[in-house]
Design a protein around this motif. Structure first.
Motif, PDB file in Angstrom:
ATOM      1  N   ARG A  66      -0.771  -9.760 -20.409  1.00  0.00           N
ATOM      2  CA  ARG A  66      -1.343 -10.275 -18.924  1.00  0.00           C
ATOM      3  C   ARG A  66      -0.435 -11.331 -18.541  1.00  0.00           C
ATOM      4  NH1 ARG A  66      -6.378  -9.611 -17.549  1.00  0.00           N
ATOM      5  NH2 ARG A  66      -5.532 -10.256 -15.654  1.00  0.00           N
ATOM      6  N   TYR A  89       3.573  -0.976  -9.114  1.00  0.00           N
ATOM      7  CA  TYR A  89       3.878  -1.820  -7.901  1.00  0.00           C
ATOM      8  C   TYR A  89       4.131  -3.266  -8.316  1.00  0.00           C
ATOM      9  CZ  TYR A  89       0.764   1.642  -5.537  1.00  0.00           C
ATOM     10  OH  TYR A  89       0.278   2.663  -4.689  1.00  0.00           O
ATOM     11  N   LEU A 114       2.509  -6.119  -1.447  1.00  0.00           N
ATOM     12  CA  LEU A 114       2.684  -5.074  -2.481  1.00  0.00           C
ATOM     13  C   LEU A 114       3.710  -3.985  -2.413  1.00  0.00           C
ATOM     14  CD1 LEU A 114      -1.128  -4.799  -2.485  1.00  0.00           C
ATOM     15  CD2 LEU A 114       0.096  -4.386  -4.711  1.00  0.00           C
ATOM     16  N   LEU A 134       1.716  -4.635 -11.084  1.00  0.00           N
ATOM     17  CA  LEU A 134       0.531  -3.846 -11.240  1.00  0.00           C
ATOM     18  C   LEU A 134       0.779  -2.487 -11.332  1.00  0.00           C
ATOM     19  CD1 LEU A 134      -1.218  -5.395  -7.866  1.00  0.00           C
ATOM     20  CD2 LEU A 134      -2.089  -5.732 -10.383  1.00  0.00           C
ATOM     21  N   THR A 187      -8.460   8.229  -4.952  1.00  0.00           N
ATOM     22  CA  THR A 187      -8.391   6.704  -5.151  1.00  0.00           C
ATOM     23  C   THR A 187      -7.482   6.323  -6.146  1.00  0.00           C
ATOM     24  OG1 THR A 187     -10.545   6.580  -4.527  1.00  0.00           O
ATOM     25  CG2 THR A 187      -9.878   4.703  -5.546  1.00  0.00           C
ATOM     26  N   GLN A 188      -6.662   5.246  -6.018  1.00  0.00           N
ATOM     27  CA  GLN A 188      -5.885   4.716  -6.793  1.00  0.00           C
ATOM     28  C   GLN A 188      -6.730   3.838  -7.573  1.00  0.00           C
ATOM     29  OE1 GLN A 188      -1.769   3.534  -5.899  1.00  0.00           O
ATOM     30  NE2 GLN A 188      -1.801   5.267  -4.409  1.00  0.00           N
ATOM     31  N   PHE A 206      -6.529   0.475 -10.305  1.00  0.00           N
ATOM     32  CA  PHE A 206      -5.391  -0.499 -10.595  1.00  0.00           C
ATOM     33  C   PHE A 206      -6.049  -1.167 -11.950  1.00  0.00           C
ATOM     34  CE2 PHE A 206      -2.497  -0.946  -7.219  1.00  0.00           C
ATOM     35  CZ  PHE A 206      -3.107   0.074  -6.033  1.00  0.00           C
ATOM     36  N   GLY A 207      -4.901  -1.637 -12.613  1.00  0.00           N
ATOM     37  CA  GLY A 207      -5.009  -2.443 -13.826  1.00  0.00           C
ATOM     38  C   GLY A 207      -5.020  -3.940 -13.329  1.00  0.00           C
ATOM     39  N   PRO A 208      -5.119  -4.843 -14.064  1.00  0.00           N
ATOM     40  CA  PRO A 208      -5.278  -6.253 -13.833  1.00  0.00           C
ATOM     41  C   PRO A 208      -4.016  -7.053 -13.684  1.00  0.00           C
ATOM     42  CG  PRO A 208      -5.487  -5.897 -16.511  1.00  0.00           C
ATOM     43  CD  PRO A 208      -5.460  -4.778 -15.684  1.00  0.00           C
ATOM     44  N   GLY A 209      -3.008  -6.236 -13.990  1.00  0.00           N
ATOM     45  CA  GLY A 209      -1.409  -6.920 -13.791  1.00  0.00           C
ATOM     46  C   GLY A 209      -0.970  -7.607 -14.810  1.00  0.00           C
ATOM     47  N   TYR A 267      -4.397   8.473   6.227  1.00  0.00           N
ATOM     48  CA  TYR A 267      -5.237   8.349   5.118  1.00  0.00           C
ATOM     49  C   TYR A 267      -5.480   6.960   5.095  1.00  0.00           C
ATOM     50  CZ  TYR A 267      -7.149   7.966   0.192  1.00  0.00           C
ATOM     51  OH  TYR A 267      -7.818   7.774  -0.716  1.00  0.00           O
ATOM     52  N   TYR A 285      -9.227  -2.046  -0.272  1.00  0.00           N
ATOM     53  CA  TYR A 285      -9.178  -2.398  -1.569  1.00  0.00           C
ATOM     54  C   TYR A 285      -9.825  -4.073  -1.655  1.00  0.00           C
ATOM     55  CZ  TYR A 285      -6.976   1.879  -3.366  1.00  0.00           C
ATOM     56  OH  TYR A 285      -6.723   2.744  -3.545  1.00  0.00           O
ATOM     57  N   GLN A 293      -9.153  -7.623  -3.930  1.00  0.00           N
ATOM     58  CA  GLN A 293      -8.677  -8.159  -5.181  1.00  0.00           C
ATOM     59  C   GLN A 293      -9.259  -9.545  -5.490  1.00  0.00           C
ATOM     60  OE1 GLN A 293      -4.190  -9.070  -5.029  1.00  0.00           O
ATOM     61  NE2 GLN A 293      -4.154  -8.708  -7.245  1.00  0.00           N
ATOM     62  N   ARG A 325      -7.315 -10.561 -10.865  1.00  0.00           N
ATOM     63  CA  ARG A 325      -7.585  -9.385 -10.993  1.00  0.00           C
ATOM     64  C   ARG A 325      -6.542  -8.517 -10.442  1.00  0.00           C
ATOM     65  NH1 ARG A 325     -13.368  -9.630 -12.125  1.00  0.00           N
ATOM     66  NH2 ARG A 325     -13.178  -7.319 -12.432  1.00  0.00           N
ATOM     67  N   GLY A 326      -6.823  -6.991 -10.710  1.00  0.00           N
ATOM     68  CA  GLY A 326      -6.349  -5.994 -10.235  1.00  0.00           C
ATOM     69  C   GLY A 326      -7.025  -5.428  -8.615  1.00  0.00           C
ATOM     70  N   LEU A 327      -6.524  -4.628  -7.963  1.00  0.00           N
ATOM     71  CA  LEU A 327      -7.085  -4.305  -6.884  1.00  0.00           C
ATOM     72  C   LEU A 327      -8.272  -3.263  -7.313  1.00  0.00           C
ATOM     73  CD1 LEU A 327      -4.079  -5.261  -5.740  1.00  0.00           C
ATOM     74  CD2 LEU A 327      -4.795  -3.433  -4.108  1.00  0.00           C
ATOM     75  N   PHE A 349     -11.115  -0.267  -5.568  1.00  0.00           N
ATOM     76  CA  PHE A 349     -11.307   0.472  -4.408  1.00  0.00           C
ATOM     77  C   PHE A 349     -12.460   0.073  -3.727  1.00  0.00           C
ATOM     78  CE2 PHE A 349     -11.101   3.974  -1.659  1.00  0.00           C
ATOM     79  CZ  PHE A 349     -12.482   4.733  -1.775  1.00  0.00           C
ATOM     80  N   LYS A 364     -12.695   4.722   1.621  1.00  0.00           N
ATOM     81  CA  LYS A 364     -11.610   5.351   2.285  1.00  0.00           C
ATOM     82  C   LYS A 364     -11.820   6.327   3.572  1.00  0.00           C
ATOM     83  CE  LYS A 364     -11.902   9.313  -0.860  1.00  0.00           C
ATOM     84  NZ  LYS A 364     -11.175   9.858  -2.239  1.00  0.00           N
ATOM     85  N   TYR A 369     -10.414   9.721   5.718  1.00  0.00           N
ATOM     86  CA  TYR A 369      -9.561  10.783   6.157  1.00  0.00           C
ATOM     87  C   TYR A 369      -9.821  11.482   7.226  1.00  0.00           C
ATOM     88  CZ  TYR A 369      -6.144  14.565   5.966  1.00  0.00           C
ATOM     89  OH  TYR A 369      -4.955  15.497   6.368  1.00  0.00           O
ATOM     90  N   PHE A 380      -7.282  -5.901   1.079  1.00  0.00           N
ATOM     91  CA  PHE A 380      -6.198  -5.189   1.384  1.00  0.00           C
ATOM     92  C   PHE A 380      -6.449  -3.832   2.140  1.00  0.00           C
ATOM     93  CE2 PHE A 380      -2.840  -7.734  -0.457  1.00  0.00           C
ATOM     94  CZ  PHE A 380      -3.356  -8.418  -1.373  1.00  0.00           C
ATOM     95  N   LEU A 422       1.207   4.618  -0.720  1.00  0.00           N
ATOM     96  CA  LEU A 422       0.358   3.811  -0.460  1.00  0.00           C
ATOM     97  C   LEU A 422       1.129   2.534   0.629  1.00  0.00           C
ATOM     98  CD1 LEU A 422      -2.811   3.254  -2.217  1.00  0.00           C
ATOM     99  CD2 LEU A 422      -2.705   4.107   0.073  1.00  0.00           C
ATOM    100  N   PHE A 431       0.770  -1.118   2.107  1.00  0.00           N
ATOM    101  CA  PHE A 431      -0.553  -1.950   2.178  1.00  0.00           C
ATOM    102  C   PHE A 431      -0.219  -3.062   3.174  1.00  0.00           C
ATOM    103  CE2 PHE A 431      -3.077  -1.442  -1.587  1.00  0.00           C
ATOM    104  CZ  PHE A 431      -2.387  -0.655  -2.478  1.00  0.00           C
TER     105      PHE A 431
END
Lengths: 114, 114
Positions: A9, A35, A43, A91, A102-103, A105-108, B32, B36, B38, B42-44, B46, B49, B51, B90, B102, B104
């Motif tokens: 982390r 990222y 980002l 990230l 949808t993507q 994300f992890g906590p980074g 699209y 997100y 954050q 923490r991470g991002l 979702f 969305k 389209y 974001f 993507l 951002f």
């Protein structure tokens, strides 16, 4: 279900060191992204894998950054050698596979290079 | 060329207020759009969305966003915010033909005061 996990982390490195960041995508996801997040640049995409194949490599980051996907459930990002300007949050994200999915994300990993 | 722009770096509201976070894009083709959130450290995550189809899309936790082609916008709204909504938001876009990448925006930091 486990989300995207990233280790460590936090990482502190001396200039010139090699560091390896790790990511485990959501189980069953075919796409994986790395990222870099900084206050100034926001980002930025470093790498994109589809089914373990590198699809995008974020041109500006080629020389010292190398992402690999050794199997479908594990990826690494190596920075060699590190420079102070690499200090950022890294990230990792994964998605099932379709282009508009949808993507997740992890906590980074927060990296500080001294 | 900046594909996504978020004009407000910081927005502060009181708990129970409504809020709108602005996102504008610059692209004339198929796009699209997503939002997100954050939270600090923490991470991002979702939120929602768009389209095609109904320009108003509903997301998690009472958030919604409205796509407007004439205004090139995809603003995020919530009718009544809670202190836990304090975070950085974001806006992101991916554009045809490469929906894999993507782009951002720079993010809007929302602070909800009690």
């Amino acid at each position: 279900d486990a989300g995207v996990t990233q280790t460590p982390r936090h990482e502190v490195a001396e200039k010139g060191q090699t560091i390896i960041l790790k990511c485990e995508p959501v189980s069953g996801h075919n796409d994986l992204f790395w990222y870099r997040q900084t206050k100034i640049q926001g980002l930025e995409l470093l790498s994109y894998f589809r089914s373990k194949s590198l699809m995008e490599d974020g041109g500006a980051f080629k020389d010292r950054f190398k992402a690999e996907m050794l199997n479908s459930s594990f990826s690494t990002l190596k920075i060699q050698p590190t420079e102070p300007k690499d200090s950022a949050v890294y990230l990792c994200a994964s998605r099932l596979g379709a282009n508009q999915d949808t993507q997740y994300f992890g906590p980074g990993t927060r990296l500080l290079v001294l | 060329t900046q594909t996504v722009s978020q004009s407000d770096a910081h927005v502060t509201v009181f708990e129970g207020d409504s809020v709108e976070l602005r996102c504008n894009y610059s692209y004339g083709g198929s796009i699209y759009l997503s939002w997100y959130i954050q939270h600090h450290g923490r991470g991002l995550q979702f939120l929602l969305k768009y389209y095609s189809g109904n320009p108003v899309v509903q997301g998690v936790n009472g958030f919604e966003a409205e796509f407007s082609k004439s205004d090139s916008s995809f603003h995020l709204r919530k009718a009544s915010v809670h202190w836990s909504d304090s975070a950085v938001y974001f806006c992101a876009a991916s554009i045809w033909p490469n929906y894999n990448v993507l782009y951002f925006g720079s993010g809007t930091k929302l602070t909800v005061e009690p």
